[in-house]
Design a protein around this motif. Structure first.
Motif, short mmCIF file in Angstrom:
data_model
loop_
_atom_site.label_atom_id
_atom_site.label_comp_id
_atom_site.label_asym_id
_atom_site.label_seq_id
_atom_site.Cartn_x
_atom_site.Cartn_y
_atom_site.Cartn_z
N CYS A 56 0.81 -1.22 0.00
CA CYS A 56 0.00 0.00 0.00
C CYS A 56 0.84 1.28 0.00
O CYS A 56 0.46 2.27 -0.61
CB CYS A 56 -0.93 0.04 1.21
SG CYS A 56 -1.70 -1.54 1.61
N CYS A 59 1.70 3.81 -2.84
CA CYS A 59 0.78 4.86 -3.28
C CYS A 59 0.26 5.71 -2.11
O CYS A 59 0.04 6.90 -2.25
CB CYS A 59 -0.44 4.25 -3.99
SG CYS A 59 -0.05 3.50 -5.58
N HIS A 60 -0.02 5.05 -0.96
CA HIS A 60 -0.66 5.77 0.15
C HIS A 60 0.36 6.15 1.22
O HIS A 60 1.19 5.34 1.61
CB HIS A 60 -1.70 4.89 0.84
CG HIS A 60 -2.90 4.59 0.00
ND1 HIS A 60 -3.91 5.50 -0.19
CD2 HIS A 60 -3.24 3.49 -0.70
CE1 HIS A 60 -4.84 4.95 -0.97
NE2 HIS A 60 -4.46 3.74 -1.30
N GLU A 118 -7.87 6.61 8.20
CA GLU A 118 -8.91 6.04 7.34
C GLU A 118 -9.93 5.18 8.12
O GLU A 118 -11.13 5.29 7.90
CB GLU A 118 -8.25 5.20 6.24
CG GLU A 118 -9.21 4.49 5.31
CD GLU A 118 -9.94 5.41 4.36
OE1 GLU A 118 -9.57 6.59 4.26
OE2 GLU A 118 -10.90 4.95 3.70
N ARG A 122 -13.93 5.91 7.90
CA ARG A 122 -14.85 4.98 7.24
C ARG A 122 -15.32 3.86 8.15
O ARG A 122 -16.31 3.21 7.87
CB ARG A 122 -14.15 4.34 6.04
CG ARG A 122 -13.75 5.31 4.95
CD ARG A 122 -14.92 5.63 4.05
NE ARG A 122 -14.48 6.09 2.74
CZ ARG A 122 -15.32 6.45 1.79
NH1 ARG A 122 -16.61 6.42 1.99
NH2 ARG A 122 -14.87 6.85 0.63
N SER A 153 -10.91 4.28 -8.41
CA SER A 153 -9.81 4.35 -9.36
C SER A 153 -8.56 3.68 -8.79
O SER A 153 -7.48 3.83 -9.31
CB SER A 153 -9.52 5.81 -9.73
OG SER A 153 -9.49 6.59 -8.57
N MET A 154 -8.72 2.94 -7.70
CA MET A 154 -7.59 2.15 -7.19
C MET A 154 -7.59 0.78 -7.86
O MET A 154 -8.61 0.12 -7.91
CB MET A 154 -7.72 1.98 -5.67
CG MET A 154 -6.72 0.99 -5.09
SD MET A 154 -6.74 1.04 -3.28
CE MET A 154 -6.45 -0.68 -2.90
C1 HEC Z 1 -1.35 1.77 -7.35
C2 HEC Z 1 -1.65 2.70 -6.31
C3 HEC Z 1 -2.40 2.18 -5.08
C4 HEC Z 1 -2.01 1.16 -4.25
C5 HEC Z 1 -0.77 0.29 -4.32
C6 HEC Z 1 -3.02 1.08 -3.20
N1 HEC Z 1 -3.98 2.04 -3.42
FE1 HEC Z 1 -5.56 2.41 -2.23
N2 HEC Z 1 -6.20 3.88 -3.49
C7 HEC Z 1 -5.52 4.29 -4.64
C8 HEC Z 1 -6.29 5.34 -5.28
C9 HEC Z 1 -5.91 6.06 -6.57
C10 HEC Z 1 -7.43 5.54 -4.47
C11 HEC Z 1 -8.58 6.56 -4.70
C12 HEC Z 1 -9.74 5.79 -5.23
C13 HEC Z 1 -10.91 6.68 -5.61
O1 HEC Z 1 -11.23 7.59 -4.82
O2 HEC Z 1 -11.52 6.41 -6.65
C14 HEC Z 1 -7.34 4.61 -3.35
C15 HEC Z 1 -8.30 4.49 -2.34
C16 HEC Z 1 -8.17 3.68 -1.22
C17 HEC Z 1 -9.12 3.61 -0.14
C18 HEC Z 1 -10.45 4.35 -0.07
C19 HEC Z 1 -10.23 5.71 0.48
C20 HEC Z 1 -11.57 6.39 0.70
O3 HEC Z 1 -11.98 6.47 1.87
O4 HEC Z 1 -12.19 6.82 -0.27
C21 HEC Z 1 -8.63 2.72 0.76
C22 HEC Z 1 -9.27 2.29 2.09
C23 HEC Z 1 -7.39 2.21 0.24
N3 HEC Z 1 -7.14 2.83 -0.97
C24 HEC Z 1 -6.63 1.26 0.88
C25 HEC Z 1 -5.50 0.69 0.30
C26 HEC Z 1 -4.76 -0.38 0.94
C27 HEC Z 1 -5.07 -0.99 2.30
C28 HEC Z 1 -3.77 -0.72 0.07
C29 HEC Z 1 -2.76 -1.84 0.24
C30 HEC Z 1 -3.32 -3.16 0.35
C31 HEC Z 1 -3.86 0.18 -1.08
N4 HEC Z 1 -4.94 1.01 -0.90
C32 HEC Z 1 -2.99 0.18 -2.16
C33 HEC Z 1 -4.33 3.79 -5.11
C34 HEC Z 1 -3.63 2.73 -4.55
#
Ligand code: HEC
Length: 252
Positions: A56, A59-60, A118, A122, A153-154
């Motif tokens: 994660c 990106c985050h 987060e 949520r 879009s994730m």
């Molecule tokens: C390749 C990049 C990428 C990776 C790696 C990634 N994310 Fe994301 N994530 C995003 C994007 C871009 C969004 C925004 C999605 C949207 O709003 O449409 C997002 C949104 C989220 C959200 C929702 C946030 C909200 O409240 O709207 C959560 C929870 C989340 N990610 C958790 C994770 C976790 C846990 C991992 C690891 C297992 C992870 N992400 C890995 C790109 C990534």
């Protein structure tokens, strides 16, 4: 009038916020999976930290959490921390920032949000369900969609672990549902991932437990302090009572 406004405005804002939170909840998607977080399970939180840094943090960010705080709370020695959890350029006192350059946020159409709090925004169950319910959807640019965040879009970054699943909107019900209720959709694995469904559930539970810890790193310490304060008050009450008895002995 102006004075009243000062007091009334925040109140009105709060009421409106409550109202909209309610409508939001009413329109929200039912969660197909039940989840109880367990941030006191140290082994689980440690595994979750590893999952988060590997899958994660690319990106985050978690900008409210510093690496050395994480290491101290989770009992991770600093050399292991640097070897397994940190990006090579970071220092132990740094906050956990994402490795992704800000400009690349455009790739996804939405900026990956900071995930420090987060699970407080949520709720842990929502995040658990979010990570469980990515499904194949050819109409989406990335080929997947998400039940909790439609049009997310994730990408399904855990697809290789979970496998790829199809959403069945109207699972055959045993007739228990009445009219107008939306039965939660069912998910069927179309191609298996590296983990079994049970292992994947555990992987997600660990990750969310870590996120719950991260949203309030002081929690365990606060509870420990609370217990000590209660014990102190208890002992102090007994002492005060004994003292009072001693004083009043002469008065009677
Ligand atoms: C390749 C990049 C990428 C990776 C790696 C990634 N994310 Fe994301 N994530 C995003 C994007 C871009 C969004 C925004 C999605 C949207 O709003 O449409 C997002 C949104 C989220 C959200 C929702 C946030 C909200 O409240 O709207 C959560 C929870 C989340 N990610 C958790 C994770 C976790 C846990 C991992 C690891 C297992 C992870 N992400 C890995 C790109 C990534």
């Amino acid at each position: 009038m102006k004075r009243i406004n000062v007091y009334l405005r925040p109140l009105l804002l709060a009421i409106t916020a409550l109202g909209s939170a309610n409508t939001h909840a009413a329109g929200a998607q039912a969660m197909p999976y039940h989840f109880e977080p367990d941030p006191d399970n140290l082994a689980s939180v440690q595994r979750g930290a590893r999952n988060f840094m590997n899958y994660c943090a690319g990106c985050h960010s978690m900008q409210h959490l510093r690496y050395n705080r994480l290491a101290a709370d989770l009992g991770i020695p600093e050399d292991l921390l640097q070897k397994h959890l940190m990006f090579t350029t970071d220092k132990p006192g740094d906050p956990i920032l994402s490795a992704m350059p800000a400009t690349s946020a455009q790739w996804f159409g939405a900026k990956p949000p900071d995930l420090s709090v987060e699970t407080r925004m949520r709720g842990p169950a929502w995040v658990y369900n979010y990570l469980m319910t990515f499904y194949v959807d050819p109409s989406r640019p990335l080929g997947t969609n998400n039940l909790m965040l439609p049009g997310a879009s994730m990408p399904h970054v855990l697809g290789a672990l979970q496998g790829w699943q199809i959403k069945e909107d109207h699972p055959a019900s045993d007739g228990a549902e009445g009219h107008g209720t939306h039965a939660a959709p069912r998910f069927v694995l179309a191609s298996a991932g590296k983990l079994s469904p049970q292992e994947y559930e555990k992987f997600v539970a660990d990750t969310v437990n870590f996120m719950v810890y991260a949203a309030e790193p002081g929690r365990a310490g606060r509870i420990a302090t609370g217990v000590k304060v209660m014990l102190f008050l208890l002992v102090f009450t007994v002492l005060a009572w004994l003292l009072k008895r001693e004083y009043w002995k002469d008065v009677h």
